[in-house]
Write an enzyme that holds these catalytic residues in place. Sequence first.
Site, short mmCIF file in Angstrom:
data_model
loop_
_atom_site.label_atom_id
_atom_site.label_comp_id
_atom_site.label_asym_id
_atom_site.label_seq_id
_atom_site.Cartn_x
_atom_site.Cartn_y
_atom_site.Cartn_z
N GLY A 297 0.81 -1.22 0.00
CA GLY A 297 0.00 0.00 0.00
C GLY A 297 0.84 1.26 0.00
O GLY A 297 0.53 2.23 -0.70
N THR A 298 1.92 1.28 0.76
CA THR A 298 2.74 2.48 0.86
C THR A 298 3.33 2.85 -0.50
O THR A 298 3.28 4.01 -0.91
CB THR A 298 3.88 2.26 1.90
N ASN B 189 -8.10 3.94 8.71
CA ASN B 189 -7.65 2.71 9.37
C ASN B 189 -7.73 2.79 10.90
O ASN B 189 -7.74 1.76 11.55
CB ASN B 189 -6.21 2.40 8.95
N GLN C 250 -7.83 -0.11 3.17
CA GLN C 250 -8.70 -0.78 4.16
C GLN C 250 -10.02 -1.26 3.56
O GLN C 250 -10.81 -1.89 4.26
CB GLN C 250 -9.00 0.18 5.34
N SER D 226 -3.37 -3.40 -0.66
CA SER D 226 -2.30 -4.13 0.02
C SER D 226 -2.81 -5.50 0.44
O SER D 226 -3.79 -5.60 1.19
CB SER D 226 -1.89 -3.31 1.25
N ALA D 227 -2.15 -6.57 -0.05
CA ALA D 227 -2.67 -7.93 0.14
C ALA D 227 -2.76 -8.36 1.61
O ALA D 227 -3.62 -9.15 1.97
CB ALA D 227 -1.79 -8.92 -0.62
N HIS D 228 -1.87 -7.83 2.45
CA HIS D 228 -1.86 -8.33 3.84
C HIS D 228 -3.04 -7.82 4.66
O HIS D 228 -3.23 -8.24 5.80
CB HIS D 228 -0.51 -8.04 4.53
N THR E 27 12.10 -7.09 -10.38
CA THR E 27 11.53 -8.41 -10.62
C THR E 27 10.26 -8.59 -9.79
O THR E 27 10.24 -8.32 -8.60
CB THR E 27 12.56 -9.51 -10.27
N CYS F 2 0.18 1.07 11.98
CA CYS F 2 1.17 1.06 10.88
C CYS F 2 2.47 1.67 11.34
O CYS F 2 3.52 1.38 10.80
CB CYS F 2 0.65 1.85 9.69
#
Length: 377
Positions: free
Chosen positions: A71-72, A151, A179, A199-201, A237, A329
Amino acid sequence: MKRVFLDNASTTPMAPEIIEMMSEMMKTSYGNPSSMHSFGRESKIVIENARKTIANILNTSPGSIFFTSGGTEADNMAIMCGIYDNDIKHAITSKISHLAILHPLEDLAAAGKIKLSYVNIDKDGEVSLTHLKELLKDNERTFVSIMHANNEIGTIQNIKQIGDVCKQYNAIFHSDTVQTIAHFPFNMQELNVDFMAASAHKFHGPKGVGFVYVSEDIQIKPLLRGGGQERNMRAGTENVYGISAMAMAMEMAYAHLEKEVTYIKGLKHYMIDQLQSEIKDVQFYGKCTDLDNSLYTVLSCSFPESDMAEMLLFNLDIMGIACSGGSACSSGSNTGSHVLSAIAPDSRRPGVRFSFSKYNTKEEIDYVIEKLKDLFN
Ligand code: PLP
C-alpha cells in the site's frame, strides 16, 4: 496462555489455503517472469492471470493494474507520479490521511513543489464537500487525495461523490483504498477515481505485495527506474508468488463477501454491546457504532483516564490480547496518533482500536471483555 488477535486493520493472518498455494508455487514457478525461456514464460502467465482476476473483480481493464510492494508504494506512486507527471502545483488531502500520503505530500510542500491544503473534516472525520469545492474553485489543476476508509477510526468517505466533485473541477483524484479493497464491492465504471491503492496483507494475503490502480485517462512515468517490468511502469523483478496469492485472496474475499461481512459485523456489534454494558464510561470514535457507515472491521474506542490506562495496551498484551492504540502502521513510534489528534485534540483518554477478521470468534471477545473488566471495574 490464550492469545487473541484483534489487530486485523494493521495486518491479517494469511488464509491457510493461500499459504499452501504459495509454497507449492515456490517449488515450481521460480522462473524470472522477464526471462524468455519456458520457466520465465510460466511465471509471466501467473502474473498476467492475477492481473486479469483483479481487474475483473474491480470491473476495469488489466492495463490499469500495476503491482507494487504494498500500500505504501502504491500511495507514493500515485502521489509522486500524479503530481510530477501532470504538472500539478496544488494538492488537497485531510489531516486524517495515512502517513503514506501525508509524508510525501508534506515533503513536496516543504520543497516548494506544491501548495498543500487540508480539507475540513467534522468530529467523525467526515470530509466537508462544501469546503472541498471551495478549495477547488480557483480551477488550478489540483491533486486530491482522500482515503476511502480511515484505518484508525473506521470512518468511510463517499468516494463516489468526492470523485464526481473532482471531475467537475478537473482535479485528479487519488483514494487510499487499502482498508476497503476486498472488504467492499468496487465497480470502477461507476467511480471517478484516477488512482487507488491496495495491500494484500489487509485481506489474508501475504505482506509486501499490493497494487496501484491507475485510470486510463491519466498519463504517468515510472517512479522506480530500472528494468522494463510492469510495461515499463514499475521496475524490479515481480513478486510472482505474492501477486498470485493476492489475486487468490481477493477472489476468496469476494466469493463469500456477504456472509463474511455479516459475520464480522456481528462480532463488532457484540463487542460494542459488551463494552457498553460491562465497562463504565467507554466512548467510541468516529461513526464506529453506526455499523453500516463505518468499517465493519474496526472498533475504535477510548477508556477513562487512569494510571493503569497509560499502560493499557501493555497490560492487554501481557494477557495475550493484540490490539492497537492509534495507528498500528507506525507502532514502535510513541508520537501518538495524528488521526485522534485531528478529531479529538483535547482528549487525554487512552484510545484503543480493536479490529476484526473472519477468523475471530465471540469467545475471543468474551475473553477480552473479562480482562477489561478486571482492569477497569
Ligand atoms: N494506507 C492505509 C489506510 C493503511 O491502513 C496502511 C497500512 O499499513 C497503508 C496505507 C500502508 O500499506 P502497507 O502496509 O501495505 O505499506
